[in-house]
Write a protein that holds these residues in place. Structure first.
Motif, PDB file in Angstrom:
ATOM      1  N   ASP A 255     -76.648  -7.204  -7.172  1.00  0.00           N
ATOM      2  CA  ASP A 255     -75.483  -6.018  -7.426  1.00  0.00           C
ATOM      3  C   ASP A 255     -74.191  -6.392  -6.536  1.00  0.00           C
ATOM      4  O   ASP A 255     -73.199  -6.415  -6.755  1.00  0.00           O
ATOM      5  N   LYS A 256     -74.736  -6.652  -5.202  1.00  0.00           N
ATOM      6  CA  LYS A 256     -73.688  -6.774  -4.202  1.00  0.00           C
ATOM      7  C   LYS A 256     -72.976  -8.268  -4.507  1.00  0.00           C
ATOM      8  O   LYS A 256     -71.788  -8.607  -4.147  1.00  0.00           O
ATOM      9  N   LEU A 257     -73.879  -9.262  -5.109  1.00  0.00           N
ATOM     10  CA  LEU A 257     -73.103 -10.477  -5.423  1.00  0.00           C
ATOM     11  C   LEU A 257     -72.169 -10.505  -6.485  1.00  0.00           C
ATOM     12  O   LEU A 257     -71.288 -11.040  -6.338  1.00  0.00           O
ATOM     13  N   MET A 258     -72.660  -9.615  -7.371  1.00  0.00           N
ATOM     14  CA  MET A 258     -71.949  -9.291  -8.583  1.00  0.00           C
ATOM     15  C   MET A 258     -70.419  -8.535  -8.336  1.00  0.00           C
ATOM     16  O   MET A 258     -69.399  -8.809  -9.042  1.00  0.00           O
ATOM     17  N   ALA A 259     -70.475  -7.844  -7.204  1.00  0.00           N
ATOM     18  CA  ALA A 259     -69.144  -7.140  -6.766  1.00  0.00           C
ATOM     19  C   ALA A 259     -68.333  -8.122  -6.021  1.00  0.00           C
ATOM     20  O   ALA A 259     -67.233  -7.638  -5.692  1.00  0.00           O
ATOM     21  N   GLN A 260     -68.846  -9.325  -5.490  1.00  0.00           N
ATOM     22  CA  GLN A 260     -67.994 -10.175  -4.826  1.00  0.00           C
ATOM     23  C   GLN A 260     -66.737 -10.885  -5.805  1.00  0.00           C
ATOM     24  O   GLN A 260     -66.969 -11.079  -6.835  1.00  0.00           O
ATOM     25  N   PRO A 261     -65.493 -10.558  -5.449  1.00  0.00           N
ATOM     26  CA  PRO A 261     -64.679 -11.049  -6.325  1.00  0.00           C
ATOM     27  C   PRO A 261     -64.335 -12.583  -6.655  1.00  0.00           C
ATOM     28  O   PRO A 261     -64.537 -13.307  -5.739  1.00  0.00           O
ATOM     29  N   VAL A 262     -64.208 -12.845  -7.862  1.00  0.00           N
ATOM     30  CA  VAL A 262     -64.003 -14.030  -7.960  1.00  0.00           C
ATOM     31  C   VAL A 262     -62.698 -14.785  -7.741  1.00  0.00           C
ATOM     32  O   VAL A 262     -62.767 -15.806  -7.194  1.00  0.00           O
ATOM     33  N   LEU A 263     -61.675 -14.104  -8.014  1.00  0.00           N
ATOM     34  CA  LEU A 263     -60.319 -14.521  -7.910  1.00  0.00           C
ATOM     35  C   LEU A 263     -59.734 -13.515  -7.007  1.00  0.00           C
ATOM     36  O   LEU A 263     -59.998 -12.469  -6.928  1.00  0.00           O
ATOM     37  N   VAL A 264     -59.142 -14.056  -6.002  1.00  0.00           N
ATOM     38  CA  VAL A 264     -58.528 -13.030  -4.944  1.00  0.00           C
ATOM     39  C   VAL A 264     -56.925 -13.414  -4.378  1.00  0.00           C
ATOM     40  O   VAL A 264     -56.635 -14.504  -5.003  1.00  0.00           O
ATOM     41  N   SER A 265     -56.563 -12.641  -3.731  1.00  0.00           N
ATOM     42  CA  SER A 265     -55.205 -12.875  -3.390  1.00  0.00           C
ATOM     43  C   SER A 265     -55.271 -13.499  -2.019  1.00  0.00           C
ATOM     44  O   SER A 265     -56.180 -13.101  -1.104  1.00  0.00           O
ATOM     45  N   TYR A 266     -54.470 -14.298  -1.829  1.00  0.00           N
ATOM     46  CA  TYR A 266     -54.269 -15.154  -0.453  1.00  0.00           C
ATOM     47  C   TYR A 266     -52.725 -15.428  -0.036  1.00  0.00           C
ATOM     48  O   TYR A 266     -52.159 -15.862  -0.957  1.00  0.00           O
ATOM     49  N   GLN A 267     -52.511 -15.064   1.148  1.00  0.00           N
ATOM     50  CA  GLN A 267     -51.215 -15.222   1.743  1.00  0.00           C
ATOM     51  C   GLN A 267     -51.226 -16.524   2.374  1.00  0.00           C
ATOM     52  O   GLN A 267     -51.986 -16.891   3.345  1.00  0.00           O
ATOM     53  N   LEU A 268     -50.213 -17.453   1.865  1.00  0.00           N
ATOM     54  CA  LEU A 268     -50.011 -18.832   2.290  1.00  0.00           C
ATOM     55  C   LEU A 268     -49.364 -18.634   3.686  1.00  0.00           C
ATOM     56  O   LEU A 268     -48.553 -18.039   4.080  1.00  0.00           O
ATOM     57  N   THR A 269     -50.074 -19.687   4.607  1.00  0.00           N
ATOM     58  CA  THR A 269     -49.675 -19.770   5.893  1.00  0.00           C
ATOM     59  C   THR A 269     -48.981 -20.981   6.121  1.00  0.00           C
ATOM     60  O   THR A 269     -48.798 -21.988   5.300  1.00  0.00           O
ATOM     61  N   GLU A 270     -48.277 -21.204   7.358  1.00  0.00           N
ATOM     62  CA  GLU A 270     -47.504 -22.178   7.831  1.00  0.00           C
ATOM     63  C   GLU A 270     -48.573 -23.500   7.828  1.00  0.00           C
ATOM     64  O   GLU A 270     -48.187 -24.593   7.250  1.00  0.00           O
ATOM     65  N   ALA A 271     -49.707 -23.484   8.322  1.00  0.00           N
ATOM     66  CA  ALA A 271     -50.707 -24.362   8.223  1.00  0.00           C
ATOM     67  C   ALA A 271     -50.896 -24.780   6.713  1.00  0.00           C
ATOM     68  O   ALA A 271     -51.408 -25.828   6.763  1.00  0.00           O
ATOM     69  N   ASP A 272     -50.804 -23.920   5.778  1.00  0.00           N
ATOM     70  CA  ASP A 272     -51.225 -24.410   4.392  1.00  0.00           C
ATOM     71  C   ASP A 272     -50.394 -25.487   3.887  1.00  0.00           C
ATOM     72  O   ASP A 272     -50.669 -26.165   2.947  1.00  0.00           O
ATOM     73  N   VAL A 273     -48.974 -25.085   3.984  1.00  0.00           N
ATOM     74  CA  VAL A 273     -47.846 -25.716   3.408  1.00  0.00           C
ATOM     75  C   VAL A 273     -47.157 -26.789   4.247  1.00  0.00           C
ATOM     76  O   VAL A 273     -46.727 -27.619   3.654  1.00  0.00           O
ATOM     77  N   ASN A 274     -47.367 -26.564   5.535  1.00  0.00           N
ATOM     78  CA  ASN A 274     -46.600 -27.601   6.490  1.00  0.00           C
ATOM     79  C   ASN A 274     -47.564 -28.832   6.768  1.00  0.00           C
ATOM     80  O   ASN A 274     -47.935 -29.151   7.789  1.00  0.00           O
ATOM     81  N   ILE A 275     -48.163 -29.603   5.669  1.00  0.00           N
ATOM     82  CA  ILE A 275     -49.171 -30.240   5.947  1.00  0.00           C
ATOM     83  C   ILE A 275     -48.374 -31.735   5.798  1.00  0.00           C
ATOM     84  O   ILE A 275     -47.471 -32.022   5.068  1.00  0.00           O
ATOM     85  N   LYS A 276     -49.209 -33.003   5.906  1.00  0.00           N
ATOM     86  CA  LYS A 276     -48.595 -34.262   6.064  1.00  0.00           C
ATOM     87  C   LYS A 276     -49.008 -34.663   4.589  1.00  0.00           C
ATOM     88  O   LYS A 276     -50.116 -34.404   4.256  1.00  0.00           O
ATOM     89  N   THR A 277     -47.934 -34.977   3.736  1.00  0.00           N
ATOM     90  CA  THR A 277     -48.329 -35.539   2.629  1.00  0.00           C
ATOM     91  C   THR A 277     -47.714 -37.234   2.209  1.00  0.00           C
ATOM     92  O   THR A 277     -46.974 -37.507   3.215  1.00  0.00           O
ATOM     93  N   THR A 278     -48.128 -37.831   1.436  1.00  0.00           N
ATOM     94  CA  THR A 278     -47.786 -39.094   1.265  1.00  0.00           C
ATOM     95  C   THR A 278     -47.971 -39.561  -0.346  1.00  0.00           C
ATOM     96  O   THR A 278     -48.531 -38.668  -1.077  1.00  0.00           O
ATOM     97  N   THR A 279     -47.243 -40.608  -0.548  1.00  0.00           N
ATOM     98  CA  THR A 279     -47.420 -41.199  -2.088  1.00  0.00           C
ATOM     99  C   THR A 279     -48.535 -42.345  -1.803  1.00  0.00           C
ATOM    100  O   THR A 279     -48.495 -43.248  -0.987  1.00  0.00           O
ATOM    101  N   ILE A 280     -49.805 -42.248  -2.628  1.00  0.00           N
ATOM    102  CA  ILE A 280     -50.534 -43.282  -2.215  1.00  0.00           C
ATOM    103  C   ILE A 280     -50.640 -44.514  -3.212  1.00  0.00           C
ATOM    104  O   ILE A 280     -50.614 -44.265  -4.436  1.00  0.00           O
ATOM    105  N   PRO A 281     -50.363 -45.570  -2.599  1.00  0.00           N
ATOM    106  CA  PRO A 281     -50.216 -46.837  -3.455  1.00  0.00           C
ATOM    107  C   PRO A 281     -51.511 -47.139  -4.172  1.00  0.00           C
ATOM    108  O   PRO A 281     -52.321 -46.883  -3.582  1.00  0.00           O
TER     109      PRO A 281
END
Length: 420
Positions: A207-233
């Motif tokens: 029952d406890k596991l069934m009560a665990q939410p599958v989809l949740v709300s998450y607030q994006l942080t600077e660390a989440d979005v200010n990441i290094k990205t690149t185009t992979i050749p």
């Protein structure tokens, strides 16, 4: 197949250098080599090199892998390949995360390693959109079709009980079916091709596991979005010029963080700009298996990697790609000899020229290299999690990056690796 080179500063201090050749490639890292070693991580460098020099590879691997294993935690004795022991797993499954996912308590070697390798995720269930509420309350009964809401709930329940489905996408498909069958096997249920009442009841009995939410709300942080990205050749020589094999977009990085397909992440957040401070809907990964793994079985037929503890209980399974027709995986039983976080990859062309591809999630071997006693073979991550079980590998065992990291945190030095 990959060739791995690692030079340990501990060995350099006494005038020795260590080179590990792993067949057609080589892995490198600036991280500690052994995930289960409680000592201070050593500063080191290594490479994964693609080469055709198989003779030298064999000689070097046999000598240096054993040396590195002795520098790390005590090796776990190899186990006889036996059928799995079925037991009550109700206390072993992913605990209710209560607003924090992938933050494990305790000071065991596996817990410390997993907390290092996997990101802690703080979430909430406030103001969830209607689609998330439908997924979280989804149920299944015999005769019902598995729609995307129920499919997401099913995938979560399998993941949380350590029968991995790969990228969560909400669809009933090959990897979800394989995960269900691994769950059935681990729990002594009849193995079936489709979901049945017996399996659903076993998945939902806590029952406890069934009560665990599958989809949740998450607030994006600077660390989440200010990441290094690149185009992979496409070309290896062009990849070698990159600073790192980073994600190609913020959403690719977020999808991997939350173990969800990038398309599903975007469909759950159709108006999101994915900027710092924004709250988005994500999948709740739960917590990984924390039991030390003493034996794994790479099954070519089911394309699944099965993980067993010292008592031969099946404690986790992961969808995998195991070799290909052109480059088949080895046969027989081998052992884990070296473990590397964030490997490099060195490609050697037919003319002998080399291109060293830097570490990163889009590295050809992903974020992890677990080298075997069989020269040139290993278990590793992947730059393309959505294609696990759907593409060929160069003879090795390929996992999603998050599954490879979870396995890296618990697999023991000297663990048995069986190909069947």
């Amino acid at each position: 197949m990959y060739q791995l080179t690692k030079i340990s500063t501990a060995l350099l201090a006494i005038g020795l250098s260590t080179t590990i050749f792993i067949g057609q490639s080589v892995a490198a890292t600036t991280e500690n080599m052994t995930a289960t070693d409680e000592s201070t991580p050593s500063s080191s460098s290594s490479n994964v090199v693609k080469t055709s020099d198989s003779t030298n590879s064999t000689n070097s691997t046999n000598s240096t892998n054993s040396t590195i294993a002795n520098e790390s935690a005590t090796n776990t004795p190899a186990m006889e390949a036996t059928s799995s022991t079925v037991k009550d797993k109700s206390t072993d499954m992913s605990p209710v995360t209560n607003g924090v996912s992938q933050k494990l308590t305790g000071k065991s070697k596996t817990t410390v390693s997993l907390n290092k390798f996997l990101p802690t995720i703080k979430y909430s269930t406030e103001n969830l959109p209607e689609i998330a509420q439908k997924v979280n309350s989804a149920n299944w009964q015999a005769g019902m079709n598995i729609n995307r809401n129920t499919g997401t709930k099913l995938q979560a329940l399998l993941n949380w009980q350590h029968s991995g489905v790969g990228s969560v996408d909400g669809y009933w498909g090959k990897n979800t079916r394989k995960a269900m069958q691994a769950f059935q096997k681990a729990n002594g249920l009849t193995v079936t091709e489709t979901l049945n009442t017996e399996t659903w009841q076993a998945l939902t009995k806590n029952d406890k596991l069934m009560a665990q939410p599958v989809l949740v709300s998450y607030q994006l942080t600077e660390a989440d979005v200010n990441i290094k990205t690149t185009t992979i050749p496409a070309a290896a020589k062009e990849k070698a010029k990159l600073e790192g094999m980073y994600y190609e977009s913020v959403t690719e990085g977020l999808a991997e963080k939350f173990h969800i397909s990038e398309k599903y992440l975007k469909s759950l957040n159709p108006t999101a700009s994915f900027s710092a401070g924004e709250t988005i809907t994500v999948y709740n990964p739960g917590n990984p298996n924390t039991k030390p793994v003493s034996r794994v079985v790479a099954d070519r037929v089911t394309e699944t990697l099965y993980a067993y503890d010292a008592q031969d209980n099946l404690v986790a399974s992961y969808p995998t790609t195991v070799g290909s027709t052109a480059t088949p995986s080895p046969t027989g039983t081998h052992t884990v000899e070296v473990k590397v976080h964030e490997p490099n990859y060195t490609y050697t062309a037919d003319d002998g020229s080399k291109a060293i591809i830097p570490p990163g999630p889009n590295n050809p071997v992903g974020m992890v290299w677990i080298g075997l006693s069989k020269p040139s073979y290993g278990i590793h991550g992947s730059p393309d999690p959505a294609r696990i079980s759907r593409q060929a590998s160069a003879g090795c065992v390929r996992l999603t990056n998050w599954d490879a990291l979870a396995l890296l945190g618990v697999i023991q030095n000297g663990a048995t690796v069986e190909f069947k």
